[in-house]
Design an enzyme around this catalytic site. Structure first.
Site, PDB file in Angstrom:
ATOM      1  N   GLU A 144      -7.456   9.110  -8.365  1.00  0.00           N
ATOM      2  CA  GLU A 144      -7.397  10.126  -7.309  1.00  0.00           C
ATOM      3  C   GLU A 144      -7.190  11.515  -7.883  1.00  0.00           C
ATOM      4  O   GLU A 144      -6.181  11.767  -8.552  1.00  0.00           O
ATOM      5  CB  GLU A 144      -6.246   9.817  -6.349  1.00  0.00           C
ATOM      6  N   GLU A 243      -2.016   9.821   5.056  1.00  0.00           N
ATOM      7  CA  GLU A 243      -0.951  10.153   4.108  1.00  0.00           C
ATOM      8  C   GLU A 243      -0.405  11.549   4.438  1.00  0.00           C
ATOM      9  O   GLU A 243      -0.647  12.517   3.720  1.00  0.00           O
ATOM     10  CB  GLU A 243      -1.468  10.088   2.669  1.00  0.00           C
TER      11      GLU A 243
END
Length: 261
Positions: A144, A243
């Site tokens: 990521e 998130e």
């Protein structure tokens, strides 16, 4: 309409962690993710998933000493063995027990005294090794890009670099975790990035949050209703990770989800 996974590390802070599974299910989520499972008995986590009909969408491999500032180990040559032990002895057994098919491998904070070429070579070597180790379990590994404001010094920041690394490693079970919050902060032009990367097959997970405060996706500078329509049009079918840090009560802030449905 996209489906969504509640991130139990950030969402539902008004509940004890193990009670967040029930809260997410009550709000209509069918999948969950969180940073790390290692603090709790894995049998207890698996029971919460079964009881509430939830799918474990994602968690992270051990990141090193989080409290001391570690943010992953995959690019750090001096901690290669620790990274590999964490995957084999902790992350993959947890993934098997929880029925989780995706693990995020955090790259780590780049030490100032080690050349970036050395860190990159270590990163690629560890990712290739990890992809092979995870393949037998059918587990997909993710990397990521994370913005340097939230995580100063993090090794991987840009989508193009993440995709280049995935292509260079060449493992079918190594993909990119594309967090639109981080993407907007570092690069912007999020819709174009989605059009560029989702059809490639190299994106394994999407995450969302409002920009810049990382609250609900109906606040800030990103037009998520437009992006959700685009994600649908591009054929994305997996749950999208939420998130974000709720502004107040998590359930009270889910108006965006009700409108999306």
């Amino acid at each position: 309409m996209p489906r969504f996974a509640a991130n139990l590390t950030l969402m539902y802070p008004e509940h004890a962690f193990l009670d967040r599974f029930a809260a997410a299910a009550a709000d209509g989520f069918t999948a969950v993710e969180y940073l790390f499972p290692y603090e709790w008995p894995v049998a207890e986590l698996a029971d919460r998933l079964r009881t509430h009909g939830l799918v474990q969408q994602l968690f992270n491999a051990p990141p090193g000493d989080w409290a001391a500032g570690d943010r992953g180990l995959a690019c750090l040559p001096q901690r290669r063995e620790e990274f590999r032990r964490g995957l084999v002895e902790q992350a993959l057994p947890c993934a098997r027990a929880l029925g989780c098919r995706r693990l995020h491998l955090m790259a780590g904070v780049a030490p100032a005294d080690i050349a970036r070429d050395t860190l990159r070579a270590t990163y690629l070597d560890n990712l290739a090794w990890a992809a092979q180790a995870a393949a037998a379990d059918g587990v997909e590994l993710l990397i990521e890009p994370i913005n340097p404001r939230d995580m100063p010094g993090y090794f991987l920041n840009r989508q193009d670099e993440a995709h280049a690394i995935v292509q260079e490693v060449g493992a079918a079970n190594l993909k990119v975790q594309m967090d639109l919050y981080h993407c907007q902060i570092v690069e912007g032009d999020v819709a174009t990035k989605l059009r560029q990367y989702l059809p490639s097959g190299r994106v394994g997970h999407l995450q969302i949050a409002g920009v810049p405060e990382r609250h609900e996706p109906d606040t800030g500078e990103l037009n998520y209703p437009y992006l959700f329509d685009l994600i649908d049009a591009l054929g994305w079918t997996q749950p999208i990770g939420c998130e974000y840090r709720p502004r107040a009560g998590t359930s009270a802030g889910l108006g965006w989800l009700r409108r999306a449905r």
